[in-house]
Design a protein around this motif. Structure first.
Motif, PDB file in Angstrom:
ATOM      1  N   UNK A 156       0.781  -1.228   0.000  1.00 38.54           N
ATOM      2  CA  UNK A 156       0.000   0.000   0.000  1.00 38.54           C
ATOM      3  C   UNK A 156       0.809   1.273   0.000  1.00 38.54           C
ATOM      4  N   UNK A 157       2.091   1.223  -0.324  1.00 36.01           N
ATOM      5  CA  UNK A 157       2.916   2.435  -0.258  1.00 36.01           C
ATOM      6  C   UNK A 157       2.662   3.377  -1.438  1.00 36.01           C
ATOM      7  N   UNK A 158       2.074   2.891  -2.505  1.00 34.58           N
ATOM      8  CA  UNK A 158       1.779   3.731  -3.659  1.00 34.58           C
ATOM      9  C   UNK A 158       0.314   4.138  -3.604  1.00 34.58           C
ATOM     10  N   UNK A 159       0.026   5.435  -3.461  1.00 38.33           N
ATOM     11  CA  UNK A 159      -1.383   5.853  -3.401  1.00 38.33           C
ATOM     12  C   UNK A 159      -2.071   5.689  -4.743  1.00 38.33           C
ATOM     13  N   UNK A 160      -3.304   5.284  -4.711  1.00 41.30           N
ATOM     14  CA  UNK A 160      -4.069   5.121  -5.929  1.00 41.30           C
ATOM     15  C   UNK A 160      -4.762   6.403  -6.328  1.00 41.30           C
ATOM     16  N   UNK A 161      -5.233   6.451  -7.544  1.00 46.17           N
ATOM     17  CA  UNK A 161      -5.955   7.624  -8.034  1.00 46.17           C
ATOM     18  C   UNK A 161      -7.449   7.437  -7.811  1.00 46.17           C
ATOM     19  N   UNK A 162      -8.131   8.543  -7.593  1.00 49.09           N
ATOM     20  CA  UNK A 162      -9.588   8.531  -7.488  1.00 49.09           C
ATOM     21  C   UNK A 162     -10.234   8.773  -8.847  1.00 49.09           C
ATOM     22  N   UNK A 163      -9.594   9.645  -9.646  1.00 42.21           N
ATOM     23  CA  UNK A 163     -10.095   9.961 -10.973  1.00 42.21           C
ATOM     24  C   UNK A 163      -8.909  10.059 -11.926  1.00 42.21           C
ATOM     25  N   UNK A 164      -9.182   9.920 -13.209  1.00 41.53           N
ATOM     26  CA  UNK A 164      -8.147  10.206 -14.203  1.00 41.53           C
ATOM     27  C   UNK A 164      -8.782  10.896 -15.401  1.00 41.53           C
ATOM     28  N   UNK A 165      -7.938  11.681 -16.077  1.00 41.74           N
ATOM     29  CA  UNK A 165      -8.375  12.478 -17.224  1.00 41.74           C
ATOM     30  C   UNK A 165      -7.774  11.895 -18.494  1.00 41.74           C
ATOM     31  N   UNK A 166      -8.608  11.669 -19.480  1.00 45.23           N
ATOM     32  CA  UNK A 166      -8.164  11.227 -20.803  1.00 45.23           C
ATOM     33  C   UNK A 166      -8.976  11.981 -21.854  1.00 45.23           C
ATOM     34  N   UNK A 167      -8.561  11.880 -23.078  1.00 43.13           N
ATOM     35  CA  UNK A 167      -9.284  12.550 -24.160  1.00 43.13           C
ATOM     36  C   UNK A 167      -8.365  12.796 -25.325  1.00 43.13           C
ATOM     37  N   UNK A 168      -8.662  13.834 -26.078  1.00 46.87           N
ATOM     38  CA  UNK A 168      -7.826  14.120 -27.230  1.00 46.87           C
ATOM     39  C   UNK A 168      -8.213  15.407 -27.932  1.00 46.87           C
ATOM     40  N   UNK A 169      -7.324  15.833 -28.814  1.00 49.59           N
ATOM     41  CA  UNK A 169      -7.572  16.981 -29.692  1.00 49.59           C
ATOM     42  C   UNK A 169      -8.263  16.423 -30.929  1.00 49.59           C
ATOM     43  N   UNK A 170      -9.474  16.833 -31.167  1.00 55.28           N
ATOM     44  CA  UNK A 170     -10.331  16.155 -32.137  1.00 55.28           C
ATOM     45  C   UNK A 170     -10.617  16.954 -33.400  1.00 55.28           C
ATOM     46  N   UNK A 171     -10.300  18.235 -33.429  1.00 57.14           N
ATOM     47  CA  UNK A 171     -10.599  19.034 -34.623  1.00 57.14           C
ATOM     48  C   UNK A 171      -9.490  20.033 -34.897  1.00 57.14           C
ATOM     49  N   UNK A 172      -9.165  20.156 -36.166  1.00 58.63           N
ATOM     50  CA  UNK A 172      -8.377  21.278 -36.683  1.00 58.63           C
ATOM     51  C   UNK A 172      -9.029  21.667 -37.995  1.00 58.63           C
ATOM     52  N   UNK A 173      -9.615  22.857 -38.047  1.00 58.18           N
ATOM     53  CA  UNK A 173     -10.318  23.327 -39.242  1.00 58.18           C
ATOM     54  C   UNK A 173      -9.602  24.567 -39.769  1.00 58.18           C
ATOM     55  N   UNK A 174      -8.966  24.400 -40.922  1.00 60.28           N
ATOM     56  CA  UNK A 174      -8.200  25.498 -41.506  1.00 60.28           C
ATOM     57  C   UNK A 174      -9.097  26.413 -42.332  1.00 60.28           C
TER      58      UNK A 174
END
Length: 339
Positions: A156-174
């Protein structure tokens, strides 16, 4: 003969000037290293500065709000926030930054969140494996000389995460929209001067989709999608004229393009700001109106940190944003202590 001599004299001056220019340019860079070990001294002396967005102030204001009211922060990890646009520049590199995950970690640090590392665990995993084989020693304590001193692995020496963030850059409109104007004028017979003016404006946009996931249940508890427009401008003007048999062509202009990667950082900071405000239970931007904010806080435009010593009076988030701090040409303390 006189004409030939005059011609030679007229040509000698521009040739001499060209040779002098070549020699002057040659003096700037030498094939032999100088006494300092350099072929040439790099140009530019701009100091390192903070890299905030319009949302950075609200992020560390939110951190001060949470600390002021002892609001606990859940442990948050950051996963992959990838570029899903697939855009590639003409030289083969990516048009959009591949470091969006690192920007999200910095934004969480500004907001005062408790961040656990999950993006790059290679060093921790390697040391854990070494410690498991009793290859890492933390030193023998003088009070317990019989202790072999190797690092122990505790459950138990490594604390766990409660939440995590993921996603991405989804648009580039020139070139969502562009506009411009060209104006030119001059006499039809070619006499007198002629001029031209040109102006251009370009607009593009980028978009981001992030989600907040509860680690234990893998339930998506928050989803945010934002877009930001990027603008570029170009202005130029020129004058062309014949005068006493000489040709003059004078032009000037300026152009600027809003940084695309800074736009990505602004998108991420806004998304993280909204997520953390929800986790803290902050009612909204009005929490920043409280005058009780601590001016010596450990959260600021460069991120957040845990002070190892009681030195926040001289080493805090505000001083980290000072462009002259630690600079050998701007900070007198460093100059006086130079070797």
């Amino acid at each position: 003969m006189a004409a030939s001599t005059s011609t030679r004299r007229s040509l000698a001056r521009p040739i001499a000037l060209a040779c002098a220019a070549v020699l002057a340019l040659g003096a700037c860079a030498s094939p032999s290293a100088g006494p300092g070990g350099l072929y040439a001294t790099p140009i530019g002396n701009a100091p390192v500065t903070a890299n905030p967005t319009p949302y950075s102030t609200a992020l560390f204001c939110l951190a001060d709000y949470a600390r002021r009211y002892n609001l606990p922060s859940p442990r948050i990890a950051v996963g992959r926030i990838s570029d899903y646009t697939g855009t590639v520049s003409s030289d083969g590199g990516r048009q959009i930054t591949q470091g969006a995950s690192l920007m999200a970690i910095s934004a969480l640090g500004k907001s005062g969140a408790r961040v656990v590392e999950r993006f790059d665990t290679s060093v921790s995993e390697l040391e854990l494996r070494y410690a498991n084989n009793r290859l890492i020693g933390d030193g023998v304590h003088p009070e317990t000389p019989d202790d072999p001193g190797y690092r122990r692995i505790l459950a138990g020496q490594v604390p766990g995460s409660d939440f995590y963030i993921v996603g991405g850059i989804t648009e580039v409109n020139y070139n969502i929209r562009s506009s411009g104007a060209d104006l030119g004028g001059g006499r039809a017979d070619g006499a007198g001067f002629s001029g031209v003016f040109r102006g251009r404006t370009f607009v593009m946009n980028i978009a981001l989709d992030l989600r907040l996931v509860q680690t234990t249940s893998m339930e998506v508890v928050d989803v945010i999608s934002y877009q930001k427009q990027i603008v570029g401008r170009e202005i130029s003007a020129g004058v062309f004229d014949f005068l006493n048999g000489n040709v003059f062509d004078i032009s000037a202009g300026s152009s600027g393009f809003e940084p695309v990667q800074l736009g990505v950082r602004a998108l991420i900071e806004r998304a993280v700001l909204e997520m953390m405000a929800n986790l803290y239970g902050a009612p909204g931007p009005q929490v920043c109106l409280d005058a009780a904010n601590d001016p010596l806080g450990t959260f600021g435009a460069t991120g957040g940190y845990y002070p190892a010593y009681n030195n926040t009076g001289t080493n805090n988030a505000q001083t980290r944003s000072d462009p002259s701090r630690w600079h050998d040409r701007r900070d007198g303390n460093v100059r006086r202590g130079r070797y």
